[in-house]
Design an enzyme around this catalytic site. Structure first.
Site, PDB file in Angstrom:
ATOM      1  N   HIS A 133     -12.946   2.929   5.487  1.00 36.51           N
ATOM      2  CA  HIS A 133     -11.686   2.217   5.261  1.00 36.51           C
ATOM      3  C   HIS A 133     -11.301   1.318   6.437  1.00 36.51           C
ATOM      4  CE1 HIS A 133     -10.769   5.238   1.979  1.00 36.51           C
ATOM      5  NE2 HIS A 133     -10.569   4.089   1.403  1.00 36.51           N
ATOM      6  N   TYR A 180       0.827  -1.199   0.000  1.00 36.46           N
ATOM      7  CA  TYR A 180       0.000   0.000   0.000  1.00 36.46           C
ATOM      8  C   TYR A 180       0.863   1.251   0.000  1.00 36.46           C
ATOM      9  CZ  TYR A 180      -3.985  -2.851   1.424  1.00 36.46           C
ATOM     10  OH  TYR A 180      -4.991  -3.767   1.489  1.00 36.46           O
ATOM     11  N   ASN A 224      -5.860   0.501  -8.043  1.00 38.51           N
ATOM     12  CA  ASN A 224      -5.991  -0.488  -6.979  1.00 38.51           C
ATOM     13  C   ASN A 224      -6.295  -1.819  -7.680  1.00 38.51           C
ATOM     14  OD1 ASN A 224      -6.063  -1.532  -4.413  1.00 38.51           O
ATOM     15  ND2 ASN A 224      -8.184  -0.906  -4.030  1.00 38.51           N
ATOM     16  N   ARG A 271      -5.334   6.897  -8.941  1.00 42.30           N
ATOM     17  CA  ARG A 271      -4.487   5.835  -8.428  1.00 42.30           C
ATOM     18  C   ARG A 271      -5.062   4.526  -8.937  1.00 42.30           C
ATOM     19  NH1 ARG A 271      -6.620   3.105  -3.701  1.00 42.30           N
ATOM     20  NH2 ARG A 271      -4.533   2.355  -3.257  1.00 42.30           N
ATOM     21  N   TYR A 324      -7.094 -10.456   2.810  1.00 38.95           N
ATOM     22  CA  TYR A 324      -8.052  -9.361   2.705  1.00 38.95           C
ATOM     23  C   TYR A 324      -8.651  -9.304   1.300  1.00 38.95           C
ATOM     24  CZ  TYR A 324      -9.866  -4.635   2.277  1.00 38.95           C
ATOM     25  OH  TYR A 324     -10.661  -3.547   2.019  1.00 38.95           O
ATOM     26  N   GLU A 382      -8.737  -1.500 -10.543  1.00 41.54           N
ATOM     27  CA  GLU A 382      -9.596  -0.328 -10.389  1.00 41.54           C
ATOM     28  C   GLU A 382      -8.798   0.918 -10.729  1.00 41.54           C
ATOM     29  OE1 GLU A 382     -12.430  -1.949  -6.731  1.00 41.54           O
ATOM     30  OE2 GLU A 382     -10.923  -0.404  -6.353  1.00 41.54           O
TER      31      GLU A 382
END
Lengths: 321, 347
Positions: free
Chosen positions: B194, B37, B226, B224, B317, B266
């Site tokens: 989040h 991340y 993802n 960004r 996750y 994404e």
């Protein structure tokens, strides 16, 4: 990557609206529509005063949906840093300026059941745009507007005419008429939001009173007209570029770097995004951290600086740039 | 550029495929051979080789018609995928204007917008829509403005209100999501929605991202990338429909990996909206089959390494644990150990 979204504008009209207050109407040089904005937004106006580039923020007071022109009102201040004096004394119709995109640090909370605006003097400007917006959205608002006297007060007649006297209450210092803050703040329905703009003393007074009366912090909004933080002149050694530059009193390190023709990364130019964070390799003096991005321990370390807003009190700084 | 729109499905028989040209425009999310991340935001400006997904800021591709059809199916079954709190109307109009302007500018042969004061005329040729309406008057459109326009735009859209130094999920159209629910998150703030993400909180990622977004400026959108992985090319992997797609993960075998296992990227873009001072958060989903991915050798090598070295918390996750070892094994045939060039674009 640096992206410039500034707009070239031309002064279409200058109108003396009250003693020491002038309104400036700005239209785009390229003829394109100006961006829509939200009430409470300001622009940064860049003006070339001789060889000197001045940058000052001013609230937009025109209708937020009017894309033909932006209007700002400027008070002539006694101890001007230069911007106010330049606009009042040197700027003419037809002159060109550069303005930033609108930025809103004083937005309305549109969930409010009722909105109370309290303005002191030139602090009226953001509320002019907000009231225009709220009228379109049929929101419930009232304005309490304090001025020195009838001659120095701007726009009070127009505002009373447009929004009616029961929504626009006016007060003049010399007539010993003051905003009855206690009575106003003590008797409001739940869901009321309060907005204050004016001299610092007025803002503090109103906010303290509201807090004492139990108003939730989230319902209190204010904007202070603070000049951007200047500082002492110092040198910045740019290690990788092998250059030493001088950072002027009213210049940020980033601006001085750009003036020297060096491309440094930036995004927000407001000390918030972290994009321009730069490693400090050495410092003769104290870093004045003016950003809201770095954590206190980062600031204390002296190893990093946000060059868009922070500067040095002392002789020099060496940067990894 | 005239796009040839495909007819395909994202459910049932899953006929979704990428054409060879479409594979090379995929916004591959890894700029290096590992992943962690970060606040990996960059200005949302046109970038990459000609025709890449970054060319137009609201991207339209060959799957447009089929994705809009799938969205309509989702909404028919579950209208709560599209919600807007009452104070978000100004933001809804902001979004309608933004999408119409961007699609008309990027694809003039497919979309056009004519403004005459508040009298607007919108033409969407691929969907056969010709709509005259009054900007600002929701009664002149068949749906509220956000729903109207996001039924004609690929990707999920959230309008995030800004107040009290925080961001609030107060409106959205969400039908192509990676296992999160607008109906559950609506009204939550940035830290709340989040909450479930592992590791990133401790790294301070969300504090930094929030500070950054609160200062996002008009005319300076950011983006960004993802990613996650999805079994079968299913757009609607929502918690509401978990019983429909959760079991798909048990169907992966070494023989069907190339066809069934998808890299789901994404392309997230964030825009300051002018009237409302809210932020539009666009989450545009792209799906790429493993057998499509390995047609770009650099991506095959890199994705093998990323997946192999991914921290286990992240794999859990993202829901990859069941089929990850098998996929790493399958991808290893395409990784000769050669170095890869930096950046996301194909070599």
């Amino acid at each position: 990557m640096s992206i410039n979204t500034d707009m070239a504008v031309q002064v279409a009209a200058i109108i003396q609206v009250a003693e020491k207050v002038k309104r400036f109407r700005l239209v785009r040089v390229d003829g394109l529509p100006l961006p829509v904005f939200s009430g409470g937004a300001h622009i940064v106006v860049s003006m070339l005063d001789g060889d000197l580039l001045r940058r000052n923020p001013y609230s937009l007071m025109s209708s937020p949906t009017d894309q033909t022109a932006y209007e700002i009102s400027v008070l002539q201040v006694e101890k001007s840093r230069g911007g106010s004096a330049f606009l009042h004394e040197k700027l003419n119709v037809g002159d060109k300026l550069t303005i930033s995109q609108p930025l809103n640090l004083f937005p309305c909370d549109v969930r409010g059941r009722k909105h109370i605006f309290m303005a002191g003097g030139i602090g009226i400007t953001p509320f002019m745009a907000m009231m225009d917006q709220m009228t379109r959205e049929s929101s419930n608002f009232e304005l309490h507007y304090a001025m020195r006297d009838r001659k120095h007060g701007a726009y009070w007649q127009e505002l009373q005419q447009r929004y009616a006297a029961h929504r626009v209450k006016i007060y003049f210092d010399v007539e010993k008429l003051f905003i009855p803050t206690d009575a106003i703040l003590a008797n409001q329905p739940l869901g009321t939001h309060l907005y204050v703009c004016g001299p610092s003393g007025m803002i503090d007074g109103v906010l303290n009173k509201a807090t004492a009366l139990g108003w939730p912090k989230q319902n209190l909004h204010s904007e202070r007209f603070l000049a951007p933080l200047p500082g002492d002149i110092f040198k910045a050694e740019l290690k990788r570029s092998k250059k030493t530059i001088t950072v002027g009193t009213h210049q940020s390190i980033l601006e001085a770097v750009e003036a020297a023709g060096i491309d440094a990364p930036y995004l927000c130019r407001g000390g918030a995004c972290g994009q321009c964070e730069t490693s400090v390799l050495g410092c003769e003096g104290i870093i004045e951290h003016n950003d809201i991005f770095l954590e206190p321990e980062d600031k204390a370390s002296g190893k990093t600086i946000m060059i868009c807003v922070s500067r040095v009190k002392g002789q020099a700084i060496t940067l990894d740039l | 550029m005239n796009i040839k729109f495909k007819q395909e499905t994202f459910r049932g028989d899953f006929t979704y495929r990428n054409s060879p040209e479409n594979i090379r425009r995929f916004p591959f999310p890894f700029h290096e051979d590992k992943y962690m991340y970060s606040v990996n935001m960059e200005p949302h400006v046109p970038a990459g080789p000609k025709g890449f997904a970054f060319e137009s800021l609201i991207d339209v591709d060959e799957h447009y018609i089929s994705e809009m059809h799938d969205r309509a199916l989702v909404l028919k079954e579950d209208p709560l995928r599209c919600q807007a709190l009452p104070h978000m109307m100004a933001g809804q109009w902001d979004v309608l204007e933004l999408i119409m302007e961007q699609q008309a500018a990027g694809y003039p042969e497919h979309f056009s917008l004519t403004k005459n004061g508040d009298q607007w005329h919108w033409i969407n040729r691929p969907m056969g829509i010709d709509q005259k309406f009054t900007f600002g008057d929701a009664s002149t459109l068949p749906y509220e403005p956000m729903e109207y326009i996001t039924r004609q735009a690929q990707g999920d859209f959230c309008i995030v209100d800004q107040r009290d130094n925080n961001l609030w999920m107060d409106a959205g159209m969400v039908t192509t999501q990676a296992d999160w629910s607008l109906d559950f998150d609506i009204g939550m703030n940035f830290m709340e929605w989040h909450g479930p993400v592992p590791l990133a909180h401790q790294m301070g990622v969300f504090d930094r991202a929030l500070k950054f977004l609160l200062n996002l400026q008009q005319s300076k959108p950011v983006r960004r990338l993802n990613w996650t992985m999805t079994i079968n090319p299913r757009l609607d992997t929502s918690p509401e429909n978990y019983p429909k797609w959760g079991p798909d993960r048990m169907t992966v075998t070494p023989e069907n990996i190339g066809d069934k296992v998808h890299l789901r990227c994404e392309l997230q873009s964030l825009w300051r909206l002018p009237r409302s001072n809210a932020i539009l958060f666009v989450i545009r989903c792209y799906l790429l089959k493993m057998e499509e991915l390995v047609q770009v050798p650099k991506w095959a090598r890199r994705f093998h390494r990323v997946l192999r070295d991914l921290p286990p918390e992240l794999a859990d996750y993202k829901g990859l644990t069941k089929f990850r070892p098998m996929t790493i094994d399958w991808l290893s045939k395409y990784d000769d150990g050669a170095p890869t060039s930096s950046g996301i674009f194909p070599e």
